[in-house]
Design a protein around this motif. Sequence first.
Motif, mmCIF file in Angstrom:
data_model
loop_
_atom_site.group_PDB
_atom_site.id
_atom_site.type_symbol
_atom_site.label_atom_id
_atom_site.label_comp_id
_atom_site.label_asym_id
_atom_site.label_seq_id
_atom_site.Cartn_x
_atom_site.Cartn_y
_atom_site.Cartn_z
ATOM 1 N N UNK A 112 -0.373 10.170 -2.293
ATOM 2 C CA UNK A 112 -0.155 10.760 -0.971
ATOM 3 C C UNK A 112 -1.382 11.529 -0.465
ATOM 4 N N UNK A 113 -2.553 11.156 -0.937
ATOM 5 C CA UNK A 113 -3.805 11.704 -0.403
ATOM 6 C C UNK A 113 -4.628 10.545 0.162
ATOM 7 N N UNK A 114 -5.659 10.870 0.912
ATOM 8 C CA UNK A 114 -6.512 9.815 1.467
ATOM 9 C C UNK A 114 -7.210 9.033 0.356
ATOM 10 N N UNK A 115 -7.464 9.681 -0.787
ATOM 11 C CA UNK A 115 -8.135 9.007 -1.888
ATOM 12 C C UNK A 115 -7.260 7.915 -2.491
ATOM 13 N N UNK A 116 -5.959 8.071 -2.437
ATOM 14 C CA UNK A 116 -5.067 7.036 -2.957
ATOM 15 C C UNK A 116 -5.317 5.708 -2.258
ATOM 16 N N UNK A 117 -5.565 5.762 -0.946
ATOM 17 C CA UNK A 117 -5.771 4.543 -0.166
ATOM 18 C C UNK A 117 -7.190 4.002 -0.324
ATOM 19 N N UNK A 118 -8.109 4.827 -0.801
ATOM 20 C CA UNK A 118 -9.506 4.410 -0.934
ATOM 21 C C UNK A 118 -9.881 4.018 -2.349
ATOM 22 N N UNK A 119 -9.061 4.374 -3.327
ATOM 23 C CA UNK A 119 -9.454 4.214 -4.722
ATOM 24 C C UNK A 119 -9.764 2.759 -5.061
ATOM 25 N N UNK A 120 -9.058 1.814 -4.451
ATOM 26 C CA UNK A 120 -9.310 0.405 -4.747
ATOM 27 C C UNK A 120 -10.642 -0.075 -4.179
ATOM 28 N N UNK A 121 -11.196 0.691 -3.248
ATOM 29 C CA UNK A 121 -12.498 0.323 -2.682
ATOM 30 C C UNK A 121 -13.642 0.634 -3.640
ATOM 31 N N UNK A 122 -13.380 1.463 -4.638
ATOM 32 C CA UNK A 122 -14.419 1.787 -5.615
ATOM 33 C C UNK A 122 -14.415 0.696 -6.685
ATOM 34 N N UNK A 123 -15.084 -0.402 -6.384
ATOM 35 C CA UNK A 123 -15.009 -1.602 -7.218
ATOM 36 C C UNK A 123 -15.633 -1.416 -8.590
ATOM 37 N N UNK A 124 -16.442 -0.355 -8.778
ATOM 38 C CA UNK A 124 -17.075 -0.161 -10.077
ATOM 39 C C UNK A 124 -16.061 0.130 -11.186
ATOM 40 N N UNK A 125 -14.817 0.451 -10.828
ATOM 41 C CA UNK A 125 -13.800 0.648 -11.857
ATOM 42 C C UNK A 125 -13.450 -0.669 -12.557
ATOM 43 N N UNK A 126 -13.859 -1.792 -11.974
ATOM 44 C CA UNK A 126 -13.558 -3.090 -12.590
ATOM 45 C C UNK A 126 -14.781 -3.690 -13.274
ATOM 46 N N UNK A 127 -15.890 -2.954 -13.336
ATOM 47 C CA UNK A 127 -17.103 -3.481 -13.950
ATOM 48 C C UNK A 127 -16.981 -3.511 -15.472
#
Length: 303
Positions: A112-127
């Motif tokens: 329920x924060x703006x970061x929740x909606x943006x976290x998937x945009x940080x693609x480096x978590x899948x590197x």
Amino acid sequence: MSVSLHFSEIADVYRFFNLEQTLKHPLVAVIDFGNADEQVAENTRISGDYYCLMFKRYDGNNVRYGRKVIDFNNGSLMCIAPNQVLELKYDLGDCTEKEGWGVFFHPDLIRNTSLQHKIKDYSFFSYETSEALHMSEKEKQIFYDCVQKLDGELQENIDIHTQDIIVSNIELLLNYCTRFYARQFITRKSVNSSVVGQVENILAQYFATGKLAERGLPTVKSLADKVNLSPGYLSDLLKKETGKNAQDHIHYYLIDEAKNILLSTDKSVSEIAYGLGFEYPQYFNKLFKQKTGKTPVEFRNGN
């Protein structure tokens, strides 16, 4: 014999590192690895229900993440998403020198924060590990300052502003990751250019051999496997180098092949779609128009 550990709570992180200090916040932790004393048997696989930013320098390099060995001698930053696995191939208690820090935060912290909606945009978590962020001394200091501010906030009593401030500090760290990864793509330009060439050769050969009808379109994962990169890192690398991500590259070769068939044969659009590996011709029509601005029939009739 392999041992698997899964941590569901941030409190598990403190217990794992044998830190006796009181848990400051139930959903986030900052760990100083210089004070940590993790005693783990060889061949231990560790995963958790949280995100982790981890900068470590160890006098050993038998730690695996994904399929690759991590080199912690010089220090590098890893970004780990929930349920990803870190495999320890040796007893960390044998290391004589350990330093670094870790930021661990549970997904519930950012719900329920703006970061929740943006976290998937940080693609480096899948590197993959081999794609970890190698930082300059200046970049390391910037990260360390941010971590210190986050840790300072965790020392304060929790009030109505706590979550917003903590989440803002974490988002700042993630934004710096994005900036520094962009720098890393630039400084590794010669290596990246080689990867671009490999990708283009792989796709050209795949489409030239007529494997589409039998195997269908190559996937981003299959393409990434051939160049020994993770799908996320490959897509970001290609985007930085060419302006098109991995899926765009696959579609470019597909549409080019479709154009050749449309203009050199009398096959119907449905036959062409099936021959290109599409199960449903309407999807081929939609993709072709999206990429060219025309339907396959309009393209054929106009040329």
